[in-house]
Design a protein around this motif. Structure first.
Motif, PDB file in Angstrom:
ATOM      1  N   ALA A  33       0.931  -1.193   0.115  1.00  0.00           N
ATOM      2  CA  ALA A  33       0.013  -0.048  -0.074  1.00  0.00           C
ATOM      3  C   ALA A  33       1.083   1.238   0.290  1.00  0.00           C
ATOM      4  O   ALA A  33       1.905   1.252   0.693  1.00  0.00           O
ATOM      5  CB  ALA A  33      -0.756   0.189   1.387  1.00  0.00           C
TER       6      ALA A  33
ATOM      7  N   ARG B 212      -0.346   7.755   2.402  1.00  0.00           N
ATOM      8  CA  ARG B 212      -0.998   8.888   1.856  1.00  0.00           C
ATOM      9  C   ARG B 212       0.039  10.107   1.938  1.00  0.00           C
ATOM     10  O   ARG B 212       0.934  10.327   2.896  1.00  0.00           O
ATOM     11  CB  ARG B 212      -2.294   9.147   2.537  1.00  0.00           C
ATOM     12  CG  ARG B 212      -3.328   8.167   2.389  1.00  0.00           C
ATOM     13  CD  ARG B 212      -4.654   8.056   3.309  1.00  0.00           C
ATOM     14  NE  ARG B 212      -5.317   9.494   2.809  1.00  0.00           N
ATOM     15  CZ  ARG B 212      -6.298   9.489   1.971  1.00  0.00           C
ATOM     16  NH1 ARG B 212      -6.341   8.359   1.092  1.00  0.00           N
ATOM     17  NH2 ARG B 212      -6.792  10.477   1.566  1.00  0.00           N
TER      18      ARG B 212
ATOM     19  N   SER C 287      -8.588  -5.356   9.798  1.00  0.00           N
ATOM     20  CA  SER C 287      -7.607  -4.378   9.808  1.00  0.00           C
ATOM     21  C   SER C 287      -7.305  -4.099  11.410  1.00  0.00           C
ATOM     22  O   SER C 287      -8.091  -3.831  12.141  1.00  0.00           O
ATOM     23  CB  SER C 287      -8.019  -3.195   9.073  1.00  0.00           C
ATOM     24  OG  SER C 287      -8.198  -3.502   7.688  1.00  0.00           O
TER      25      SER C 287
ATOM     26  N   GLU D 190      -0.367  -8.231   6.629  1.00  0.00           N
ATOM     27  CA  GLU D 190       0.104  -6.957   5.821  1.00  0.00           C
ATOM     28  C   GLU D 190       0.094  -5.870   6.498  1.00  0.00           C
ATOM     29  O   GLU D 190      -0.385  -5.431   7.534  1.00  0.00           O
ATOM     30  CB  GLU D 190      -0.900  -6.533   4.370  1.00  0.00           C
ATOM     31  CG  GLU D 190      -0.971  -7.918   3.465  1.00  0.00           C
ATOM     32  CD  GLU D 190      -2.353  -7.657   2.339  1.00  0.00           C
ATOM     33  OE1 GLU D 190      -2.771  -6.419   2.773  1.00  0.00           O
ATOM     34  OE2 GLU D 190      -2.375  -8.372   1.689  1.00  0.00           O
TER      35      GLU D 190
ATOM     36  N   LYS E  43      -0.029  -1.814   6.196  1.00  0.00           N
ATOM     37  CA  LYS E  43      -0.550  -0.502   5.595  1.00  0.00           C
ATOM     38  C   LYS E  43      -0.397   0.486   6.489  1.00  0.00           C
ATOM     39  O   LYS E  43      -0.597   0.557   7.758  1.00  0.00           O
ATOM     40  CB  LYS E  43      -2.055  -0.957   5.237  1.00  0.00           C
ATOM     41  CG  LYS E  43      -2.463  -2.143   4.200  1.00  0.00           C
ATOM     42  CD  LYS E  43      -3.684  -1.985   3.869  1.00  0.00           C
ATOM     43  CE  LYS E  43      -4.185  -2.941   2.768  1.00  0.00           C
ATOM     44  NZ  LYS E  43      -5.377  -2.878   2.276  1.00  0.00           N
TER      45      LYS E  43
ATOM     46  N   GLU F  74     -12.142   2.014   5.451  1.00  0.00           N
ATOM     47  CA  GLU F  74     -11.960   1.123   4.515  1.00  0.00           C
ATOM     48  C   GLU F  74     -13.096   1.480   3.530  1.00  0.00           C
ATOM     49  O   GLU F  74     -14.281   1.975   3.604  1.00  0.00           O
ATOM     50  CB  GLU F  74     -12.340  -0.329   5.005  1.00  0.00           C
ATOM     51  CG  GLU F  74     -11.016  -0.950   5.864  1.00  0.00           C
ATOM     52  CD  GLU F  74     -11.370  -2.283   5.930  1.00  0.00           C
ATOM     53  OE1 GLU F  74     -12.131  -2.909   5.165  1.00  0.00           O
ATOM     54  OE2 GLU F  74     -10.870  -2.773   6.959  1.00  0.00           O
TER      55      GLU F  74
ATOM     56  N   TYR G 166      -8.969   0.866  -6.743  1.00  0.00           N
ATOM     57  CA  TYR G 166      -8.907   0.418  -5.363  1.00  0.00           C
ATOM     58  C   TYR G 166      -9.494  -1.091  -5.194  1.00  0.00           C
ATOM     59  O   TYR G 166     -10.099  -1.571  -5.895  1.00  0.00           O
ATOM     60  CB  TYR G 166      -9.949   1.471  -4.804  1.00  0.00           C
ATOM     61  CG  TYR G 166      -9.496   2.654  -4.833  1.00  0.00           C
ATOM     62  CD1 TYR G 166      -9.107   3.396  -3.367  1.00  0.00           C
ATOM     63  CD2 TYR G 166      -9.509   3.649  -5.853  1.00  0.00           C
ATOM     64  CE1 TYR G 166      -9.033   4.702  -3.147  1.00  0.00           C
ATOM     65  CE2 TYR G 166      -9.008   5.111  -5.520  1.00  0.00           C
ATOM     66  CZ  TYR G 166      -8.758   5.366  -4.275  1.00  0.00           C
ATOM     67  OH  TYR G 166      -8.320   6.683  -4.130  1.00  0.00           O
TER      68      TYR G 166
ATOM     69  N   ASP H 167      -8.981  -1.567   1.197  1.00  0.00           N
ATOM     70  CA  ASP H 167      -8.167  -0.240   0.976  1.00  0.00           C
ATOM     71  C   ASP H 167      -8.603   1.027   1.773  1.00  0.00           C
ATOM     72  O   ASP H 167      -9.931   0.967   1.936  1.00  0.00           O
ATOM     73  CB  ASP H 167      -7.896   0.302  -0.742  1.00  0.00           C
ATOM     74  CG  ASP H 167      -7.088  -0.545  -1.372  1.00  0.00           C
ATOM     75  OD1 ASP H 167      -6.195  -1.326  -0.858  1.00  0.00           O
ATOM     76  OD2 ASP H 167      -7.104  -0.501  -2.818  1.00  0.00           O
ATOM     77  N   TYR H 168      -7.961   1.979   2.137  1.00  0.00           N
ATOM     78  CA  TYR H 168      -8.526   3.035   2.816  1.00  0.00           C
ATOM     79  C   TYR H 168      -8.476   4.321   1.769  1.00  0.00           C
ATOM     80  O   TYR H 168      -7.658   4.430   0.655  1.00  0.00           O
ATOM     81  CB  TYR H 168      -7.324   3.563   3.782  1.00  0.00           C
ATOM     82  CG  TYR H 168      -7.243   2.400   4.999  1.00  0.00           C
ATOM     83  CD1 TYR H 168      -8.352   2.458   6.013  1.00  0.00           C
ATOM     84  CD2 TYR H 168      -6.518   1.396   5.153  1.00  0.00           C
ATOM     85  CE1 TYR H 168      -8.368   1.643   7.167  1.00  0.00           C
ATOM     86  CE2 TYR H 168      -6.298   0.489   6.251  1.00  0.00           C
ATOM     87  CZ  TYR H 168      -7.431   0.698   7.176  1.00  0.00           C
ATOM     88  OH  TYR H 168      -7.478  -0.032   8.247  1.00  0.00           O
TER      89      TYR H 168
ATOM     90  N   HIS I 205      -3.889  10.273  -2.189  1.00  0.00           N
ATOM     91  CA  HIS I 205      -4.006   8.670  -2.337  1.00  0.00           C
ATOM     92  C   HIS I 205      -2.507   7.994  -2.821  1.00  0.00           C
ATOM     93  O   HIS I 205      -2.184   7.106  -2.102  1.00  0.00           O
ATOM     94  CB  HIS I 205      -4.920   8.116  -3.003  1.00  0.00           C
ATOM     95  CG  HIS I 205      -5.286   6.679  -2.956  1.00  0.00           C
ATOM     96  ND1 HIS I 205      -5.713   5.988  -1.866  1.00  0.00           N
ATOM     97  CD2 HIS I 205      -4.986   5.750  -3.906  1.00  0.00           C
ATOM     98  CE1 HIS I 205      -5.704   4.661  -1.956  1.00  0.00           C
ATOM     99  NE2 HIS I 205      -5.065   4.359  -3.213  1.00  0.00           N
TER     100      HIS I 205
ATOM    101  N   ASP J  47      -0.607   2.320  -5.392  1.00  0.00           N
ATOM    102  CA  ASP J  47      -0.288   1.080  -4.618  1.00  0.00           C
ATOM    103  C   ASP J  47       1.120   0.369  -5.534  1.00  0.00           C
ATOM    104  O   ASP J  47       1.070   0.350  -6.646  1.00  0.00           O
ATOM    105  CB  ASP J  47      -1.164   0.128  -4.245  1.00  0.00           C
ATOM    106  CG  ASP J  47      -2.149   0.634  -3.093  1.00  0.00           C
ATOM    107  OD1 ASP J  47      -1.762   1.612  -2.565  1.00  0.00           O
ATOM    108  OD2 ASP J  47      -3.227   0.007  -3.031  1.00  0.00           O
TER     109      ASP J  47
ATOM    110  N   PRO K  13       5.816   1.445  -4.322  1.00  0.00           N
ATOM    111  CA  PRO K  13       4.295   1.993  -4.101  1.00  0.00           C
ATOM    112  C   PRO K  13       4.757   3.494  -4.371  1.00  0.00           C
ATOM    113  O   PRO K  13       5.976   3.900  -4.227  1.00  0.00           O
ATOM    114  CB  PRO K  13       3.930   2.037  -2.873  1.00  0.00           C
ATOM    115  CG  PRO K  13       4.918   1.610  -1.979  1.00  0.00           C
ATOM    116  CD  PRO K  13       5.946   0.781  -2.692  1.00  0.00           C
TER     117      PRO K  13
END
Length: 639
Positions: free
Chosen positions: A61, A64, A132, A155, A157, A177, A191, A195-196, A211, A214, A236
């Protein structure tokens, strides 16, 4: 006879042999055809399946973009968060695996299954995020059980880190999410489930900028899912960052000035439209929305009568009360109905037909000119002026300041307020406009509605003699190295076609509101800087008897607008205190605190001081509503 029998006996085995040979031939033909099909026609597909048995695609990911204030202070950054994902291709018994995750994570089984089902339309080797924001303890438990949980991946993120807690929460917004509906939206192509993305505020409105893109890694694993090597990697791309117009220190001081009171405030540079502070109180914790919101906190937010989840500065639409008298005064001056010396005698009320419209001061103000009418907020003066103007002329002057429509501040779902006209009422309510409606509108009651952003914009336009700038929240977009990608410049929406002489007369009245004896805004005074402003009190509901206790939700709103310095304006402020009752005693001191913080930051005021003393005329007044069939009537202004 025997010879014929011999011939039949020798031919029978030959026929059986032929049949057998044909059967064998057909069998081998089918076998060869199948082998040809599998090895030639389907070779690429089986090769891909084989690769997928030992290769995995691990998405990475993107972080941001960071959000800064105007001085470079970090408002929102990123922190690592861990998620649990599953690769469906490697799971033989889904129900068993889900049960294990329920035990290890304490998660809701139905929720895990629902998220699994959401990922069914994708390739079976692509991971589906099931949970998450897991804790460190949960992460350790998963790692211990990793070899016995086929298909499970952990994962990392990045999620948002709000550096100042709840500071400017309504402005900054929050992430969460992506939903099923959003996944179907063409705007979010690319997306994936889990994903956020931004859900409100700056995070939502500037999602495309913040955003990023990724990346991913293709890794080789053994039969037990252990990583052997990395085959390929695409890094990313971090999202771009934003530099806001907000001053974090001023924002903090403005929020502190509200205490526990509900309301909103907007502070704006008068010569650029840049918003320096954007307050909606009470605040909420945006970090809670990135994971599973604790039920007890969610319930607390929903049951709080001050509505902490509502962005009051952006969406709050309030009757502007006596702050609207600024517009009424300009309209009267420009239309030649009044001048600086025109007087009206206030006896505490004004009769229109069979209806009595009361002034907030039941004793009356006596003979008042424009300066005194603004200074002491005499309702009768503006009733008379409003009646002579008529609603359509009055509304035309409000529209000169771009009121009645969203200002285009750059956030989703901004409200536009309402500047009523006779045609609007006929269309909306299927009835004609009454003169009583005009009297209510002339003092900012009745159908008139404005947002705190509009109040600040109107005040800034008064300070600049009619230049209406578009309110702005973003100064520039920068990349991760600080290189400017785009710089935003001041944008003029319109210039109000009003003479400097009319502006001068109104400004003198606004100065008197704060600085002269009897002015309703004396509690906004600050040392070494001259402030001009206007108080307002707006009715929430029509009450016939106000002598007893009034429940919180029925109390009037308190408003105050101001700009400073009076001689060379720099900054405008608008404050709304929900159910604060009196603009002079509730909203004016907060505006004074905000202005003091602004000028302390510029070094004009070098030490903290207490709010200046002043007379908040009418704080103790009370009265009754007039009743009429001609529309809602204002209760006493109680400035």
């Amino acid at each position: 006879m025997n010879g014929q029998r011999f011939i039949r006996d020798t031919q029978e085995p030959k026929r059986q042999l032929v049949v057998l040979l044909i059967a064998v031939g057909v069998f081998f033909f089918i076998l060869v055809t199948r082998l040809w099909y599998l090895q030639i026609i389907k070779a690429e597909d089986f090769q891909s399946l084989s690769e997928n048995n030992r290769l995995r695609l691990v998405p990475v990911a993107a972080s941001r973009g960071t959000i800064f204030d105007r001085n470079g202070a970090v408002l929102v950054s990123n922190r690592p968060s861990f998620s649990v994902a599953v690769i469906p291709q490697e799971v033989r018994d889904r129900d068993w695996l889900v049960d294990q995750l329920v035990t290890l994570l304490g998660a809701d089984r139905d929720e895990l299954v629902k998220k699994w089902e959401k990922g069914k339309g994708r390739a079976r080797y692509y991971p589906i995020v099931l949970a998450s924001g897991i804790t460190r303890d949960q992460l350790e438990l998963l790692e211990e059980k990793r070899l016995w949980l086929p298909g499970i991946e952990v994962e990392m993120k990045p999620v948002r880190q709000y550096e100042n807690g709840t500071l400017a929460a309504h402005l900054l917004g929050y992430i969460g999410e992506i939903s099923d509906e959003e996944l179907k939206n063409p705007a979010f192509v690319g997306y994936n489930s889990g994903d956020y993305l931004g859900k409100s505020g700056i995070e939502r409105s500037w999602e495309e900028v913040l955003h990023g893109h990724d990346g991913g890694r293709q890794i080789e694993v053994d039969a037990r899912g252990r990583i052997l090597r990395t085959i390929a990697e695409t890094p990313p791309t971090m999202g771009s960052s934003l530099v806001l117009t907000i001053d974090a220190q001023l924002q903090k001081r403005a929020e502190q000035a509200f205490g526990d009171q509900a309301g909103a405030a907007v502070v704006m540079e008068v010569n650029t439209g840049e918003i320096l502070a954007f307050v909606s109180n009470p605040e909420f914790d945006p970090a809670l929305f990135a994971g599973r919101m604790p039920p007890e906190i969610w319930k607390q937010y929903l049951e709080d009568k001050r509505h902490p989840l509502e962005n009051k500065a952006l969406k709050g639409q309030y009757p502007p009360g006596s702050t609207y008298k600024i517009i009424t005064a300009l309209a009267g001056l420009e239309e030649g109905i009044i001048d600086d010396h025109t007087t009206v005698t206030c006896k505490g009320s004004y009769a229109l037909g069979n209806t009595t419209f009361r002034c907030w001061d039941k004793k009356g103000h006596g003979a008042v000119d424009l300066r005194r009418a603004l200074r002491e907020s005499c309702d009768v003066y503006f009733y008379v002026l409003g009646e002579k103007l008529g609603i359509d002329r009055l509304s035309a002057y409000a529209q000169k300041f771009a009121l009645g429509a969203p200002m285009g501040v750059g956030l989703d779902n901004e409200k536009g307020g309402l500047i009523p006209t006779s045609a609007w009422k006929l269309q909306r309510h299927k009835t004609r406009w009454f003169q009583g409606d005009t009297l209510s509108a002339a003092i900012g009651q009745g159908y008139v509605l404005m947002t705190p952003i509009q109040l600040a914009s109107m005040t800034a336009a008064i300070a600049t003699d009619g230049i209406v700038y578009r309110p702005r929240l973003v100064k520039r977009i920068i990349d991760r190295d600080g290189k400017v990608l785009r710089e935003f410049q001041p944008e003029i929406i319109t210039r109000a076609d009003i003479s400097p002489r009319s502006f001068k007369s109104v400004k003198e009245g606004l100065w008197a509101v704060v600085n002269e004896s009897g002015g309703t805004g004396g509690m906004s005074r600050i040392p070494d800087v001259r402030v001009a402003g206007k108080t307002g009190t707006s009715q929430v509901v029509k009450l016939r008897d106000t002598r007893g206790f009034i429940p919180y939700q029925y109390r009037d709103h308190a408003l105050f607008v101001a700009y400073a310095p009076y001689e060379h304006p720099e900054v405008a402020v608008a404050v709304v205190i929900e159910h604060g009752e009196h603009g002079g005693s509730a909203a004016a001191p907060i505006a004074g605190s905000i202005l003091r913080a602004y000028f302390e930051g510029k070094g004009v005021i070098r030490r903290p001081v207490k709010a200046g003393k002043g007379t908040a005329a009418g704080d103790d007044g009370s009265g009754e509503n007039a009743t009429s069939d001609e529309g809602a009537q204002p209760r006493e202004d109680q400035e």
